[in-house]
Structure formats: C-alpha cells, structure tokens
Design a protein around this motif. Structure first.
Motif, PDB file in Angstrom:
ATOM      1  N   PHE A   1       0.816  -1.208   0.000  1.00 33.17           N
ATOM      2  CA  PHE A   1       0.000   0.000   0.000  1.00 33.17           C
ATOM      3  C   PHE A   1       0.855   1.265   0.000  1.00 33.17           C
ATOM      4  CE2 PHE A   1      -2.357   3.263   2.452  1.00 33.17           C
ATOM      5  CZ  PHE A   1      -3.429   3.450   1.590  1.00 33.17           C
ATOM      6  N   ALA A   2       1.929   1.268   0.781  1.00 28.22           N
ATOM      7  CA  ALA A   2       2.792   2.451   0.901  1.00 28.22           C
ATOM      8  C   ALA A   2       3.405   2.852  -0.435  1.00 28.22           C
ATOM      9  CB  ALA A   2       3.889   2.212   1.926  1.00 28.22           C
ATOM     10  N   VAL A   3       3.654   1.888  -1.296  1.00 28.41           N
ATOM     11  CA  VAL A   3       4.228   2.187  -2.611  1.00 28.41           C
ATOM     12  C   VAL A   3       3.245   3.030  -3.416  1.00 28.41           C
ATOM     13  CG1 VAL A   3       5.045   1.204  -4.786  1.00 28.41           C
ATOM     14  CG2 VAL A   3       5.660   0.116  -2.615  1.00 28.41           C
ATOM     15  N   MET A   4       1.989   2.603  -3.451  1.00 24.18           N
ATOM     16  CA  MET A   4       1.008   3.344  -4.230  1.00 24.18           C
ATOM     17  C   MET A   4       0.706   4.710  -3.607  1.00 24.18           C
ATOM     18  SD  MET A   4       0.673   1.697  -6.933  1.00 24.18           S
ATOM     19  CE  MET A   4      -0.594   2.678  -7.729  1.00 24.18           C
ATOM     20  N   VAL A   5       0.765   4.805  -2.295  1.00 22.25           N
ATOM     21  CA  VAL A   5       0.593   6.107  -1.645  1.00 22.25           C
ATOM     22  C   VAL A   5       1.694   7.049  -2.120  1.00 22.25           C
ATOM     23  CG1 VAL A   5       0.711   7.345   0.567  1.00 22.25           C
ATOM     24  CG2 VAL A   5      -0.650   5.249   0.366  1.00 22.25           C
ATOM     25  N   ASN A   6       2.927   6.547  -2.159  1.00 23.29           N
ATOM     26  CA  ASN A   6       4.055   7.353  -2.621  1.00 23.29           C
ATOM     27  C   ASN A   6       3.873   7.738  -4.082  1.00 23.29           C
ATOM     28  OD1 ASN A   6       6.965   7.620  -3.785  1.00 23.29           O
ATOM     29  ND2 ASN A   6       7.166   7.918  -1.573  1.00 23.29           N
ATOM     30  N   VAL A   7       3.471   6.795  -4.913  1.00 21.49           N
ATOM     31  CA  VAL A   7       3.259   7.079  -6.339  1.00 21.49           C
ATOM     32  C   VAL A   7       2.175   8.138  -6.508  1.00 21.49           C
ATOM     33  CG1 VAL A   7       2.373   6.095  -8.506  1.00 21.49           C
ATOM     34  CG2 VAL A   7       4.112   4.861  -7.192  1.00 21.49           C
ATOM     35  N   GLU A   8       1.056   7.968  -5.812  1.00 25.37           N
ATOM     36  CA  GLU A   8      -0.037   8.931  -5.930  1.00 25.37           C
ATOM     37  C   GLU A   8       0.377  10.318  -5.446  1.00 25.37           C
ATOM     38  OE1 GLU A   8      -3.418   7.276  -3.932  1.00 25.37           O
ATOM     39  OE2 GLU A   8      -3.549   5.611  -5.342  1.00 25.37           O
ATOM     40  N   HIS A   9       1.190  10.362  -4.405  1.00 27.05           N
ATOM     41  CA  HIS A   9       1.624  11.638  -3.837  1.00 27.05           C
ATOM     42  C   HIS A   9       2.402  12.493  -4.839  1.00 27.05           C
ATOM     43  CE1 HIS A   9       2.801  14.502  -0.794  1.00 27.05           C
ATOM     44  NE2 HIS A   9       4.060  14.347  -1.130  1.00 27.05           N
ATOM     45  N   VAL A  10       3.165  11.866  -5.722  1.00 26.60           N
ATOM     46  CA  VAL A  10       4.004  12.621  -6.657  1.00 26.60           C
ATOM     47  C   VAL A  10       3.506  12.587  -8.101  1.00 26.60           C
ATOM     48  CG1 VAL A  10       6.057  12.372  -5.226  1.00 26.60           C
ATOM     49  CG2 VAL A  10       5.607  10.690  -7.027  1.00 26.60           C
ATOM     50  N   THR A  11       2.408  11.889  -8.342  1.00 29.75           N
ATOM     51  CA  THR A  11       1.859  11.831  -9.696  1.00 29.75           C
ATOM     52  C   THR A  11       1.307  13.201 -10.071  1.00 29.75           C
ATOM     53  OG1 THR A  11       1.317   9.492  -9.543  1.00 29.75           O
ATOM     54  CG2 THR A  11       0.068  10.776 -11.149  1.00 29.75           C
ATOM     55  N   PRO A  12       1.630  13.691 -11.274  1.00 37.31           N
ATOM     56  CA  PRO A  12       1.065  14.976 -11.697  1.00 37.31           C
ATOM     57  C   PRO A  12      -0.463  14.949 -11.618  1.00 37.31           C
ATOM     58  CG  PRO A  12       2.807  14.287 -13.185  1.00 37.31           C
ATOM     59  CD  PRO A  12       2.549  13.126 -12.269  1.00 37.31           C
ATOM     60  N   GLU A  13      -1.045  16.033 -11.146  1.00 35.46           N
ATOM     61  CA  GLU A  13      -2.480  16.095 -10.888  1.00 35.46           C
ATOM     62  C   GLU A  13      -3.368  15.656 -12.061  1.00 35.46           C
ATOM     63  OE1 GLU A  13      -5.919  19.140  -9.358  1.00 35.46           O
ATOM     64  OE2 GLU A  13      -3.838  19.586  -8.889  1.00 35.46           O
ATOM     65  N   PRO A  14      -3.042  16.023 -13.303  1.00 38.56           N
ATOM     66  CA  PRO A  14      -3.930  15.605 -14.401  1.00 38.56           C
ATOM     67  C   PRO A  14      -4.008  14.081 -14.578  1.00 38.56           C
ATOM     68  CG  PRO A  14      -2.435  17.339 -15.131  1.00 38.56           C
ATOM     69  CD  PRO A  14      -1.983  16.914 -13.774  1.00 38.56           C
ATOM     70  N   LEU A  15      -3.109  13.347 -13.938  1.00 37.17           N
ATOM     71  CA  LEU A  15      -3.067  11.892 -14.112  1.00 37.17           C
ATOM     72  C   LEU A  15      -3.607  11.135 -12.908  1.00 37.17           C
ATOM     73  CD1 LEU A  15       0.547  11.623 -15.586  1.00 37.17           C
ATOM     74  CD2 LEU A  15      -1.608  12.057 -16.797  1.00 37.17           C
ATOM     75  N   LEU A  16      -3.911  11.823 -11.829  1.00 40.83           N
ATOM     76  CA  LEU A  16      -4.262  11.157 -10.574  1.00 40.83           C
ATOM     77  C   LEU A  16      -5.429  10.182 -10.692  1.00 40.83           C
ATOM     78  CD1 LEU A  16      -3.761  13.838  -7.797  1.00 40.83           C
ATOM     79  CD2 LEU A  16      -2.565  11.664  -8.081  1.00 40.83           C
ATOM     80  N   ASP A  17      -6.450  10.515 -11.456  1.00 41.23           N
ATOM     81  CA  ASP A  17      -7.595   9.625 -11.540  1.00 41.23           C
ATOM     82  C   ASP A  17      -7.286   8.354 -12.331  1.00 41.23           C
ATOM     83  OD1 ASP A  17      -7.652  11.236 -13.993  1.00 41.23           O
ATOM     84  OD2 ASP A  17      -9.559  10.208 -14.372  1.00 41.23           O
ATOM     85  N   LEU A  18      -6.132   8.300 -12.996  1.00 44.35           N
ATOM     86  CA  LEU A  18      -5.735   7.103 -13.740  1.00 44.35           C
ATOM     87  C   LEU A  18      -5.009   6.088 -12.867  1.00 44.35           C
ATOM     88  CD1 LEU A  18      -4.329   8.810 -16.963  1.00 44.35           C
ATOM     89  CD2 LEU A  18      -6.541   7.656 -16.700  1.00 44.35           C
TER      90      LEU A  18
END
Length: 141
Positions: free
Chosen positions: A121-138
């Motif tokens: 879970f922590a990996v995806m939290v980290n990925v989501e935290h730094v993902t550019p906003e226009p891509l977050l819902d993907l």
C-alpha cells in the motif's frame, strides 16, 4: 527479462514470481482489448517517465523483477520530469501499445489497479503523492 507470451490472454510462458501472473491476469480480466503484457510494459514505462527517480525506483523495486525493469525513468533526477498533461501521457501509452487514446486510458487504469492490488500500500501512496495532478484519476489505489 521475460517477455514471452502465449495466446490471447497474454499468459507468460515462465516466470519466477506469481505476482507477475497475477498482474497479467488482472489486466486480461479488465478486457482492455490489448495484449496484457504489452499494456503493462507501456504503462509502466510511461508512468516511470513522469515520476521522480526515487519514486520510480521504489515502484520498480516493489514489482516482480521483469516488470520492475519496465519502469521508465532511467536517469537520476529527484523531481518530476515536467508537468505532463493527460493527453500527452495517454498518447505515450497509445504509441507504445499501438492503440487509440481510449484504449490507452483503459489500459492505464487496468494496469495501475492491478499493480495497486499487488504492491505494498505504501508504494502506491508514494506514487499517488508525486503523480502529476492531471493523471491522478488514472492511478489505481
């Protein structure tokens, strides 16, 4: 690196890590209309190109070896490449999959959801935290 696939399901011929097959099976079950291994490779390479190097490396190290090797961002820089818009990201996935933007979006969602179900879970939290906003819902999480 293992890339051999058979049949329309994209099942891998051999793999040392059952998580690989789980990810492939989840992407196949999503019915994205693309070979699952091709979708996984395209999405991971493209996603890795927009993540900071440390996050891309963290994601790669949390995946089965043959999939982790597909994560883009092969140069060390600890900031996001640049702000990328949704269309640019999906166009890069589409080029790598030889498909349209709609199929690239379905593939991106399927792959990130399969990965989110497999890595800590922590990996995806980290990925989501730094993902550019226009891509977050993907990003499946």
């Amino acid at each position: 690196m293992i890339r051999a696939v058979t049949g329309s399901t994209g099942r891998m011929d051999s793999h040392p890590d059952t998580r690989s097959q789980d990810i492939i099976d989840r992407v196949a079950a999503a019915g994205v209309g693309l070979p699952p291994w091709q979708a996984v490779c395209a999405v991971l390479e493209t996603l890795g190109e927009v993540l900071p190097y440390g996050t891309a490396a963290y994601l790669a190290s949390s995946l089965p070896d043959e999939m982790g090797a597909e994560v883009g961002r092969h140069f060390p820089a600890d900031s996001a490449v640049s702000q990328i818009d949704r269309t640019e990201f999906l166009a890069a996935v589409a080029r790598r999959c030889d498909c349209g933007l709609d199929a690239a979006e379905r593939a991106t969602r399927a792959v990130t959801e399969a990965i989110a179900a497999t890595v800590p879970f922590a990996v995806m939290v980290n990925v989501e935290h730094v993902t550019p906003e226009p891509l977050l819902d993907l990003i499946g999480g």
